[in-house]
Design a protein around this motif. Sequence first.
Motif, PDB file in Angstrom:
ATOM      1  N   THR A   1      61.033 -30.574 -66.210  1.00 36.84           N
ATOM      2  CA  THR A   1      62.208 -31.377 -66.685  1.00 36.84           C
ATOM      3  C   THR A   1      63.510 -30.515 -66.457  1.00 36.84           C
ATOM      4  N   THR A   2      63.469 -29.190 -66.031  1.00 34.60           N
ATOM      5  CA  THR A   2      64.587 -28.290 -65.615  1.00 34.60           C
ATOM      6  C   THR A   2      64.876 -28.622 -64.183  1.00 34.60           C
ATOM      7  N   SER A   3      63.849 -28.806 -63.475  1.00 33.15           N
ATOM      8  CA  SER A   3      64.080 -29.198 -61.933  1.00 33.15           C
ATOM      9  C   SER A   3      64.743 -30.637 -61.786  1.00 33.15           C
ATOM     10  N   GLU A   4      64.216 -31.382 -62.528  1.00 31.16           N
ATOM     11  CA  GLU A   4      64.808 -32.890 -62.667  1.00 31.16           C
ATOM     12  C   GLU A   4      66.327 -33.038 -62.776  1.00 31.16           C
ATOM     13  N   ASN A   5      66.567 -31.811 -63.936  1.00 24.92           N
ATOM     14  CA  ASN A   5      68.092 -31.785 -64.143  1.00 24.92           C
ATOM     15  C   ASN A   5      68.893 -31.247 -63.024  1.00 24.92           C
ATOM     16  N   ILE A   6      68.307 -30.316 -62.201  1.00 28.44           N
ATOM     17  CA  ILE A   6      69.117 -29.748 -61.303  1.00 28.44           C
ATOM     18  C   ILE A   6      69.284 -30.813 -60.046  1.00 28.44           C
ATOM     19  N   ALA A   7      67.986 -31.455 -59.866  1.00 28.22           N
ATOM     20  CA  ALA A   7      68.205 -32.503 -58.665  1.00 28.22           C
ATOM     21  C   ALA A   7      68.876 -33.615 -59.029  1.00 28.22           C
ATOM     22  N   ASN A   8      69.086 -34.031 -60.186  1.00 29.10           N
ATOM     23  CA  ASN A   8      69.828 -35.068 -60.371  1.00 29.10           C
ATOM     24  C   ASN A   8      71.324 -34.713 -61.182  1.00 29.10           C
ATOM     25  N   ALA A   9      71.736 -33.599 -60.873  1.00 25.60           N
ATOM     26  CA  ALA A   9      73.120 -33.123 -61.223  1.00 25.60           C
ATOM     27  C   ALA A   9      74.183 -34.026 -60.783  1.00 25.60           C
ATOM     28  N   GLY A  10      74.279 -34.490 -59.596  1.00 25.40           N
ATOM     29  CA  GLY A  10      75.044 -35.404 -59.006  1.00 25.40           C
ATOM     30  C   GLY A  10      74.776 -36.747 -59.004  1.00 25.40           C
ATOM     31  N   THR A  11      73.881 -37.374 -60.063  1.00 22.07           N
ATOM     32  CA  THR A  11      73.474 -38.648 -59.820  1.00 22.07           C
ATOM     33  C   THR A  11      74.448 -39.203 -61.021  1.00 22.07           C
ATOM     34  N   GLU A  12      75.007 -40.303 -60.905  1.00 25.88           N
ATOM     35  CA  GLU A  12      76.041 -41.000 -61.709  1.00 25.88           C
ATOM     36  C   GLU A  12      75.152 -41.502 -62.851  1.00 25.88           C
ATOM     37  N   GLY A  13      75.291 -41.426 -64.037  1.00 23.13           N
ATOM     38  CA  GLY A  13      74.792 -41.830 -65.122  1.00 23.13           C
ATOM     39  C   GLY A  13      73.478 -41.142 -65.717  1.00 23.13           C
ATOM     40  N   TYR A  14      73.319 -40.025 -64.971  1.00 18.85           N
ATOM     41  CA  TYR A  14      72.234 -39.359 -65.391  1.00 18.85           C
ATOM     42  C   TYR A  14      72.526 -38.242 -66.654  1.00 18.85           C
ATOM     43  N   VAL A  15      71.742 -38.451 -67.466  1.00 22.00           N
ATOM     44  CA  VAL A  15      71.745 -37.516 -68.694  1.00 22.00           C
ATOM     45  C   VAL A  15      70.958 -36.360 -68.883  1.00 22.00           C
TER      46      VAL A  15
END
Length: 447
Positions: free
Chosen positions: A21-35
């Motif tokens: 879960t933490t890795s997914e957060n880091i990978a999507n830090a720049g993804t628009e709309g990602y919460v």
Amino acid sequence: MSNLLSIGASGVRAYQGALTTTSENIANAGTEGYVRRSAEQSELRAAGSSLLHGRSLTGNGVVLTGVSRAGDPFRSAEVRGATADLARSEAGIVWLERIESGLTAGRLDERLASFFNSAQALAVDPSAAAPRAVMLEQASALAASFRATGAAIDTAEADLVTQTQLAMGEINALSEALAKVNAGLARAGQGSSASVSLMDERDRLLETMSGLVDLSASFDAAGRATVRAGGSGGPVLVAGDSAGTISFGRNAEGAMQFVVHRQGESTIVAANGGRLAGLADGSLRIADARVAIDTLAADLMAGVNAVQAGGEDADGNPGAPMFAGDRAATMTLALSDPRGIAAASPGTGARGNGNLAALSALREAGGFEARLTDRVSGNAAAIVGRREVAAAQSAIRSGAVASRDNATGVNLDEEAVNLMRFQQAYQASSRVIQVARDTLQTILDIR
């Protein structure tokens, strides 16, 4: 030993999920709309374990109960409201600028002045051929300018209708997509990775829809959205896996009406925000501009033709109509011979210029140039005012987006700390398993 092994194994599984879960957060830090997501854990209590003061004396490790999402429905609603307000203003500006272009591109103000000024020049020597030819040429240029202006307004009107039809297609497609997301949420189950991803998509769709029409959204326990178009008092557009459609109608005065069709019912919706509201504003303004320019053309044609009829041309004949047409876009020059300009009052001969005084009087009484100037300046003032409003609304929306993202977005510093923490916990759980194995092996060796 088996209990120690199961506790260690549960820790490995739980912290592996937390690391994912933490890795997914880091990978999507720049993804628009990602919460931002968080792995939820709870103690795995052993069956039949005793309690002391409400707490278990023995346990069986930890279990990953699901993935939570740091969504903030209130801040998201603020972003949607600000998006709808800004979209209305920006859409309105587009059509105000089209009106401005239509009113000024044909240089109608210059053509009006040149036409009446050429009549004044002809009054100096009505018998001369050159000033007559100049005045007729200016009359032809004036008619062409009216046609160009009328055509530009008509084209803007047709383009607005096309853009409204495209907007209808967009919002209907978004509504259908949201209904499919709702269906997916019903199947995914709360706390699953699929459900939190679908909720991100749900919020992206809602924000995009708010740029088209103001809306209100409510959510059930599974996260499914019920959307009302036109605000909280408007008709339901999407509920569960059922999506409605929006259509529009437009009358001759430019007033637009939007209707939601769903489950066999049709309900009028008042669009107070979004691009649809801006299109409705633009429709009224374009229709008003068209009426104004058509009225100006009709008054000018009627006035000039009446002046012509009240005088005599260079050959002593009653003046013939100078212009023909029923509106700006159809205005043409009806007079082809410069000698046909009725400069003289009846009975004064070819050198008479008394009827041209009536044309000057028409210029003053008709106020054609002033009416056009007022129309152009009024539209320009509306553009300035709307741009100022849009600038303020843009700042408000930016603030709302920043507030939402600060609450729900990914903070890389926090995630880096979590990554280290979960990694250490994972390693420690693996060590527990190793200790249990070593201890068990020691016991077996003793036997």
